[in-house]
Scaffold this motif. Structure first.
Motif, mmCIF file in Angstrom:
data_model
loop_
_atom_site.group_PDB
_atom_site.id
_atom_site.type_symbol
_atom_site.label_atom_id
_atom_site.label_comp_id
_atom_site.label_asym_id
_atom_site.label_seq_id
_atom_site.Cartn_x
_atom_site.Cartn_y
_atom_site.Cartn_z
ATOM 1 N N SER A 125 47.142 52.482 0.932
ATOM 2 C CA SER A 125 45.746 52.880 1.056
ATOM 3 C C SER A 125 44.990 52.419 -0.188
ATOM 4 N N TYR A 126 43.804 51.905 0.013
ATOM 5 C CA TYR A 126 42.987 51.422 -1.088
ATOM 6 C C TYR A 126 41.536 51.391 -0.613
ATOM 7 N N PRO A 127 40.523 51.411 -1.462
ATOM 8 C CA PRO A 127 40.614 51.648 -2.901
ATOM 9 C C PRO A 127 41.045 53.077 -3.193
ATOM 10 N N VAL A 128 41.511 53.309 -4.386
ATOM 11 C CA VAL A 128 42.095 54.592 -4.750
ATOM 12 C C VAL A 128 41.039 55.489 -5.403
ATOM 13 N N VAL A 129 40.998 56.733 -4.969
ATOM 14 C CA VAL A 129 40.161 57.733 -5.631
ATOM 15 C C VAL A 129 40.967 58.283 -6.798
ATOM 16 N N LYS A 130 40.460 58.120 -7.996
ATOM 17 C CA LYS A 130 41.243 58.446 -9.191
ATOM 18 C C LYS A 130 40.383 59.175 -10.208
ATOM 19 N N PHE A 131 41.045 59.789 -11.179
ATOM 20 C CA PHE A 131 40.369 60.497 -12.256
ATOM 21 C C PHE A 131 40.801 59.925 -13.595
ATOM 22 N N ASN A 132 39.939 60.107 -14.599
ATOM 23 C CA ASN A 132 40.293 59.769 -15.975
ATOM 24 C C ASN A 132 41.073 60.915 -16.589
ATOM 25 N N CYS A 133 41.738 60.629 -17.694
ATOM 26 C CA CYS A 133 42.535 61.675 -18.350
ATOM 27 C C CYS A 133 41.660 62.864 -18.747
ATOM 28 N N ILE A 134 40.485 62.583 -19.234
ATOM 29 C CA ILE A 134 39.514 63.639 -19.510
ATOM 30 C C ILE A 134 38.342 63.398 -18.573
ATOM 31 N N LEU B 291 36.477 66.554 -4.764
ATOM 32 C CA LEU B 291 37.247 67.450 -3.904
ATOM 33 C C LEU B 291 36.458 67.848 -2.663
ATOM 34 N N ARG B 292 35.136 67.927 -2.802
ATOM 35 C CA ARG B 292 34.310 68.287 -1.652
ATOM 36 C C ARG B 292 34.112 67.114 -0.702
ATOM 37 N N ASP B 293 34.089 65.919 -1.242
ATOM 38 C CA ASP B 293 33.774 64.740 -0.432
ATOM 39 C C ASP B 293 34.999 64.077 0.181
ATOM 40 N N THR B 294 36.200 64.411 -0.296
ATOM 41 C CA THR B 294 37.420 63.784 0.207
ATOM 42 C C THR B 294 38.393 64.853 0.682
ATOM 43 N N ILE B 295 39.383 64.408 1.438
ATOM 44 C CA ILE B 295 40.438 65.324 1.896
ATOM 45 C C ILE B 295 41.772 64.972 1.248
ATOM 46 N N HIS B 296 41.739 64.092 0.246
ATOM 47 C CA HIS B 296 42.978 63.671 -0.404
ATOM 48 C C HIS B 296 43.644 64.848 -1.104
ATOM 49 N N SER B 297 44.966 64.806 -1.141
ATOM 50 C CA SER B 297 45.730 65.880 -1.782
ATOM 51 C C SER B 297 46.291 65.490 -3.133
ATOM 52 N N GLY B 298 46.232 64.221 -3.474
ATOM 53 C CA GLY B 298 46.744 63.758 -4.756
ATOM 54 C C GLY B 298 45.849 62.664 -5.320
ATOM 55 N N PHE B 299 45.715 62.655 -6.639
ATOM 56 C CA PHE B 299 44.830 61.703 -7.294
ATOM 57 C C PHE B 299 45.528 61.109 -8.515
ATOM 58 N N PRO B 300 45.620 59.786 -8.598
ATOM 59 C CA PRO B 300 46.148 59.164 -9.812
ATOM 60 C C PRO B 300 45.219 59.437 -10.995
#
Length: 735
Positions: free
Chosen positions: A570-579, A589-598
């Protein structure tokens, strides 16, 4: 994340994903409501800190607690099984005694429609209670629950499967189903019941009743809970059949995707405790305290003198072939019925009406068979507690009525152990045809029900018919025992329906107390499985796939080494920065249903400052972890407020397994401007694969390690995609 056109050319362009899949059919029927379980242990900073603070005493206490939990699982599962069995025994006795009274009363007065109407009524009333509970209160309690437990142990989160409410509805529902005369059994649902018991006891709380008992907190994780549920399923098998070893093998063969040696001993312990507890209670209930003669709900009766000749093995193979064909036919017809129900019988009241129709038809067909077939036997041979004279002479009883005027388990036992000449071939043949059709129609109704007993009874009928035919051909032969062939037929039919081999062989050996007959049983079951697999899947797998559950089989799809991660990720990936900012976390979290984020950090290539910054993978964080962080306001800017609190894994375990939804979390406008340091909570060492990883390699990682998310890296070790269970399940697997 924008697509990079150059990065995938070496591995085949993403645009050609569909054209490079060869002959593999892509299954798009994956239901979105099913999420995966987090079997992979999150080795974050909090976990390491907790492990460092605990000493050997804690490790020893936790080990003892595991054994104690498995002890409780065995005891409680057996107690529930005893309650169900005793309730069915007592209420069925009242029902059949009542029906026998009116049949005898109306025998010479030409008012036989009265017992027929009473039979229909005594079927409808309990079945109505059971189907209303299942349809309107807890739909997941329908059926045996084995497919759902199998999915759970495979790594799929089936909603509401291990709730206390589900257990209550399942227990009451299966009692009503059996009492209502449906072609069902109470043994299969015991596996689901044991799983619910294990899940509840091991967590030390019940979310259904919003009650936390504040013990066993350290077991509130998916991978710990999975092990206990495996033991609960095995304890359910042990209670149902009096087969502790069969329970362990069932959990291994049909349930758990992940196993270890220490778990084997604990599960065997729970199974033994379950069998022993049930044996003590039922032996006392039947008036034999201390003798321990009732090891399971289904008592086949011992086959102490059963034996076979070498030349009979081809006959067993032929019966295995017949069982495989009949099993495939059963599964095919039931599949078509299920598709019809999914398309047309969608309203709840229609489901209730269908159950009532099946219950009424079951009573009517049985009554018609009793009235139309003249099969009288001397009273000394009656196998039932309620022999009905009907149109037979004095000192005789109706052998047809004896099959129907008892619970299905008793009918199985009769076909196994009745002496030669106890049944007319016409009676057995007609009964087989009727019960085969009824059991096929019944499985999949909105009631709690098991498939084991209907399959065993159907197979025992045609197996005894085969034995009677051999007895006719060889009247003086000692090896033509109809009961022996009834056992082979029962095993063959059940194996053809569910495609079990090792565990079912051991279950039947333990249930019949005859190990010398293990080889014929194994030959028959393997043959039935092989023949059945030529036509379709086992009944449980068919219903799992119809539900759209992303289950992974034992082996990856064949000839799939030319399918790469770049093609199914699956791509593109929804991801977060360390901070990361609180606002972005909440909005994501409101806009997606993903359960895990890199979790990533931006990096530049020092050799070429003109290139766009890449993303280096730092870890992986789950939606549930982010929810708990937001709920407890663990933000960088208000560090002084939460630093005095104990930020440990207990925060996450207390919220497990029903985490709040993001809509339930209040975040003020000021807090939206805050940030969260994800490094203490994320898993810093997630498993990863390169773009060139083949589908079988990725599949084995998911299956063997119980993964939920698998980040994909390019040749510069930058994050480019992520693989989930649903991405793999679309390709199908080999079961």
């Amino acid at each position: 994340m924008a697509k990079k056109k150059t990065m995938l050319l070496f591995y085949r362009p993403i645009n050609d994903r569909l054209s490079t899949r060869g002959t593999h059919e892509i299954n798009e029927n994956i239901a979105p409501q099913y999420e995966s379980l987090d079997y992979d242990i999150c080795e974050n900073t909090l976990m390491r800190r907790e492990e460092d603070s605990k000493g050997d005493k804690f490790v020893f206490r936790k080990r003892i607690a595991r054994w104690f939990v498995f002890l409780l699982i065995g005891v409680v599962t057996a107690l529930i099984a005893c309650c169900i069995d005793i309730a069915i025994e007592e209420l069925s006795s009242i029902k059949f005694r009542f029906l026998k009274y009116y049949v005898d009363l109306c025998m010479n007065d030409r008012c036989m429609y009265i017992p027929h109407l009473y039979w229909v009524a005594t079927n409808i009333v309990p079945v109505l209670i059971g189907t209303i509970l299942v349809t309107y209160v807890e739909p997941v309690a329908a059926g045996s629950g084995i497919p759902q437990v199998k999915c759970y142990l495979n790594g799929v989160k089936v909603p509401r499967i291990v709730r206390i409410k589900t257990l209550l509805v399942k227990s009451i529902g299966v009692t009503c189903s059996v009492l209502g005369g449906l072609a069902v059994g109470k043994e299969g649902p015991m596996i689901h019941s044991g799983a619910v018991v294990a899940a509840g006891i091991s967590q030390g709380k019940t979310t259904s009743l919003s009650k936390d008992f504040h013990f066993f907190n350290y077991f509130r994780e998916d991978h710990e809970k999975r092990d206990f549920v495996s033991g609960g399923a095995a304890a359910g098998v042990a209670a149902a059949f009096g087969a502790p070893m069969g329970g362990v093998l069932f959990s291994l063969e049909e349930g758990s995707s992940f196993w270890n040696q220490s778990l084997t001993w604990r599960i065997f312990f729970a199974s033994m405790i379950s069998t022993f507890t049930l044996n003590v209670i039922l032996s006392a209930y039947h008036g034999f305290p201390g003798q321990l003669t009732y090891s399971g709900l289904l008592n086949f009766g011992a086959f102490p003198n059963i034996s076979y000749e070498f030349f009979e093995i081809p006959l067993f193979v032929l019966m295995g072939v017949l069982g495989g064909v009949l099993g495939a036919l059963f599964n095919y017809v039931n599949l078509k019925l299920t598709l019809f129900r999914m398309k047309y019988i969608t309203k709840k009241w229609l489901k209730v009406v269908e159950v009532l129709v099946v219950s009424s038809v079951s009573a009517t067909v049985a009554f018609a068979m009793i009235m139309m077939i003249d099969d009288c036997r001397p009273l000394g041979q009656d196998p039932t507690k309620f022999p009905v004279q009907l149109y037979c002479g004095d000192g005789e009883y109706s052998a047809v009525a004896s099959i129907w005027f008892q619970n299905p388990e008793a009918s199985v036992r009769s076909l196994f152990h009745d002496p030669p000449g106890s049944h007319n071939p016409c009676t057995v043949g007609v009964f087989f045809a009727i019960y085969f059709a009824l059991s096929c129609w019944t499985y999949g109704l909105s009631v709690s029900s098991g498939l084991f007993i209907p399959s065993l009874l159907t197979g025992a009928a045609w197996g005894r018919l085969a034995g009677m035919f051999l007895e006719y051909l060889f009247p003086n032969a000692a090896w033509t025992n109809p009961g022996k062939y009834a056992l082979i037929g029962a095993a063959s039919q059940l194996g053809g329906n569910v495609r079990m081999t090792i565990s079912l062989t051991v279950i039947l050996i333990e249930a019949t107390a005859n190990i010398t007959f293990g080889l014929p049983l194994m030959i028959t079951l393997i043959t039935a499985k092989w023949i059945g697999d030529l036509f379709n899947e086992g009944i449980y797998d068919l219903h799992i796939h119809l539900s759209g559950v992303p289950i992974l089989g034992w082996e990856p799809p064949q000839l799939s080494h030319n399918i790469f991660a770049s093609q199914f990720m699956s791509y593109p990936v929804v991801k977060f920065n360390c901070i990361e900012s609180v606002a972005r976390i909440v909005d994501t979290l409101r806009d997606t249903i993903h359960s895990g984020f890199p979790v990533v950090t931006s990096v530049h290539d020092p050799r070429n400052q003109q290139t766009e910054a890449g993303t280096k993978l730092c870890g992986l964080i789950l939606r549930s972890q982010l929810i708990v962080i937001l709920q407890n306001k663990i933000f960088v800017e208000n560090k002084e407020e939460w630093m005095g609190k104990s930020i440990t894994l207990k925060l996450f375990r207390d919220a497990y397994p029903r985490y709040p939804k993001i809509e339930q979390i209040y975040v003020s406008e000021l807090e939206r401007s805050y940030t969260v340091d994800l490094r203490n909570f994320m898993n810093p060492t997630p498993y990863t694969v390169p773009l060139a990883a083949s589908l079988p390699r990725v599949f084995k990682l998911f299956r063997g390690l119980g993964l939920r998310h698998l980040p994909v890296l390019d040749n510069r070790f930058e994050l480019v995609g992520i693989v989930t269970r649903k991405d793999l399940a679309k390709y199908g697997t080999n079961h």
